[in-house]
Enzyme design. Sequence first.
Site, short mmCIF file in Angstrom:
data_model
loop_
_atom_site.label_atom_id
_atom_site.label_comp_id
_atom_site.label_asym_id
_atom_site.label_seq_id
_atom_site.Cartn_x
_atom_site.Cartn_y
_atom_site.Cartn_z
N ALA A 295 64.24 90.64 44.62
CA ALA A 295 63.50 90.09 43.45
C ALA A 295 64.40 89.21 42.50
CB ALA A 295 62.55 90.63 42.97
N ARG B 134 32.38 37.78 38.91
CA ARG B 134 31.38 38.61 38.39
C ARG B 134 32.02 40.21 38.04
NH1 ARG B 134 26.72 36.30 41.72
NH2 ARG B 134 28.41 35.53 42.82
N ALA C 247 36.99 35.01 52.91
CA ALA C 247 37.89 35.94 52.14
C ALA C 247 38.75 35.38 50.93
CB ALA C 247 38.27 36.99 52.95
N GLY D 216 20.97 32.81 47.09
CA GLY D 216 20.35 31.73 47.70
C GLY D 216 19.32 31.93 48.41
N ASN E 286 65.47 71.67 45.55
CA ASN E 286 65.76 70.95 46.56
C ASN E 286 66.36 69.70 46.19
OD1 ASN E 286 63.17 70.04 45.30
ND2 ASN E 286 62.50 69.02 47.25
N GLY F 241 34.43 26.28 47.68
CA GLY F 241 33.45 26.54 48.00
C GLY F 241 33.06 27.17 49.52
N GLY G 282 37.50 33.83 48.07
CA GLY G 282 36.93 33.75 46.62
C GLY G 282 37.48 34.83 45.72
N GLN H 251 42.89 28.83 52.20
CA GLN H 251 42.37 27.83 51.41
C GLN H 251 42.88 27.82 50.14
OE1 GLN H 251 38.36 29.13 50.37
NE2 GLN H 251 37.37 27.10 50.33
C1 UD1 Z 1 26.72 33.10 48.74
C2 UD1 Z 1 25.50 32.20 49.28
C3 UD1 Z 1 24.30 32.45 48.75
C4 UD1 Z 1 23.75 33.77 49.48
C5 UD1 Z 1 24.85 34.80 48.83
C6 UD1 Z 1 24.82 36.23 49.44
C7 UD1 Z 1 26.89 29.89 48.88
C8 UD1 Z 1 27.06 28.63 48.58
N1 UD1 Z 1 26.14 30.71 48.68
O1 UD1 Z 1 26.62 33.07 47.48
O2 UD1 Z 1 23.19 31.67 49.26
O3 UD1 Z 1 22.67 34.25 48.79
O4 UD1 Z 1 26.38 34.41 49.23
O5 UD1 Z 1 25.53 37.04 48.92
O6 UD1 Z 1 27.22 30.20 50.25
N2 UD1 Z 1 34.50 32.41 49.53
C9 UD1 Z 1 35.75 31.51 50.19
N3 UD1 Z 1 35.90 30.31 49.58
C10 UD1 Z 1 35.39 29.96 48.48
C11 UD1 Z 1 34.31 30.55 47.88
C12 UD1 Z 1 33.89 31.69 48.23
O7 UD1 Z 1 36.26 32.04 50.85
O8 UD1 Z 1 35.82 28.75 48.07
C13 UD1 Z 1 34.29 33.59 50.04
C14 UD1 Z 1 34.15 34.71 49.13
O9 UD1 Z 1 35.35 35.34 48.89
C15 UD1 Z 1 32.84 35.60 49.50
C16 UD1 Z 1 32.00 34.33 50.11
O10 UD1 Z 1 32.65 33.41 50.40
O11 UD1 Z 1 33.42 36.37 50.60
C17 UD1 Z 1 30.83 34.18 49.42
O12 UD1 Z 1 31.16 33.92 48.03
P1 UD1 Z 1 30.35 34.17 46.78
O13 UD1 Z 1 31.06 33.61 45.69
O14 UD1 Z 1 30.18 35.76 46.78
O15 UD1 Z 1 28.83 33.76 47.04
P2 UD1 Z 1 27.70 33.71 46.23
O16 UD1 Z 1 27.55 33.13 45.06
O17 UD1 Z 1 27.29 35.31 46.26
MG MG Z 2 28.27 36.95 46.85
#
Ligand code: UD1
Ligand code: MG
Length: 480
Positions: free
Chosen positions: A431, A20, A14, A147, A394, A84, A16, A79
């Site tokens: 009244a 988008r 959680a 992916g 009030n 990633g 990221g 983090q």
């Molecule tokens: C990811 C998968 C992809 C899959 C997709 C499904 C990877 C590299 N790719 O891509 O294969 O099809 O989910 O929805 O895992 N997060 C962190 N720290 C980070 C980056 C992300 O905690 O440094 C968390 C985000 O908050 C999120 C989750 O990881 O909850 C996935 O991140 P997101 O950026 O949505 O990954 P996708 O590009 O969708």
């Molecule tokens: Mg995703």
Amino acid sequence: MAVARARPDVLLLAAGQGTRMRSKRIKLMHAVAGAPMVRRVADCAAAALRPKRLVAVVGFQADDVRAALEGACTEFVLQADQRGTGHAVLLGLARARGSARGTVVILNGDLPTLRPETLRALLRRHRRSGAALTVLSTMLDAPDGYGRIVRDGRGGFARIVEHRDATREERGIHEVNCGIYCAEASRLLPVLRRLRPNNAQGELYITDAVRRLVAAGEKVAAVRHDDAEEVLGVNTRAELARASRELWRRKAEALMASGVTLLDPERTWVDPAASVGRDTVLWPGVVIEGASTLGEDCVVRPGCRVVDSRIGDGSEIKDHCVVQSSDIGSRCEIGPFAHLRPGNALGSRVKVGNFVELKKALLGDGVKASHLSYLGDAEIGAGSNVGAGTITCNYDGRAKYRTTLGRGVFVGSDSQLVAPVTVGDGAYIGAGTTVTADVPAGALAVGRARQRNIEGWVERRAQRAAPAPASAGRGARRRA
Ligand code: UD1
Ligand code: MG
């Protein structure tokens, strides 16, 4: 006999940002059917697995995410740089208190429509197969962005390749990674430690760790899930809308199955946490939010919004009311066009009519306030009648004061009750009275200018004006 298994740990990713979404807030804080999507995922994992530990990896807007997960997670790992999903898992496993042993269920935070049964089934499959890691996959008509699951000649799992890193041929694969994994922590950790950011985004991918596991001769399995809608990550506003709609749709189906009438289920929005009793009828345009509880045999008419409130059996909420954090007894009639701000408690058979606003008002059984009133910080005894246009004053610009009415009080129309003030049982307020002092039980309080009738005044006025006969009426009116 089934062997009792240790409960797994859960790791929720959680940290990221979710670019988008094009939002100032991080993606995971956006609400899906009334709750932040990350909270929905945590609640699902907790319900499905009753984990020993539920660790969330947080980063972007960490304080908000922590607050949203309050009570659901046992621990948070920061983090600071989002390097990633692989990096997030590494931190989660390595930094969480206690050793990373046994099975860990790893979840993206953007899966608000995931069902507990799906997680339980995945965990069962994982344990039965003895794999180091099991990933959930699904088939998508439009797999762009996800992916891809690459399988070997015999249909076994080969690797996951991210969309950006995939060849044209690989992009033609429709089976995608859902971001839901079961893994044996002790086998995953060593490969996570060896991860390198050699991919299109320059990040450490959990999906690259999966490839390394396979290369190291570990068993990895991909379990395909049929219902793609359920296991799709939310990445855009369009997907956010779809996820909310899906949860509302499920709730509508569950309610109808349990005996609630939704006249048009696609245009009635009930949050998953709410409950509605049998034979209650919800009209189109009704929104029920939070953990609201509606009894049996209620009717909620078009355009009403009920938030964190309780409504007793047989009550009717007429068109276009707002009811917030209030407790409404049984057989009440509310609205149309009533506004119940937070903190009200209504007994049974209470009537609150059109253009009545309540705030922190306690209305006893059978109280009627049928038209055009403001009742705030007030306690009104059973059987009292509040006339049209009654206002509790009030607030003096600094503090709030209470108005207390006994039982069976009659408040005449267009009265003001200047708080703090108390009116005894059975008293009458004439009244148009401005009540500034307490009224004893059984008394009549009248406080308005005495009326004077001036006989013949209208005619005398017309004569004074003495206009030309033809335009008398118009001239008189213009000068008035
Ligand atoms: C990811 C998968 C992809 C899959 C997709 C499904 C990877 C590299 N790719 O891509 O294969 O099809 O989910 O929805 O895992 N997060 C962190 N720290 C980070 C980056 C992300 O905690 O440094 C968390 C985000 O908050 C999120 C989750 O990881 O909850 C996935 O991140 P997101 O950026 O949505 O990954 P996708 O590009 O969708
Ligand atoms: Mg995703």
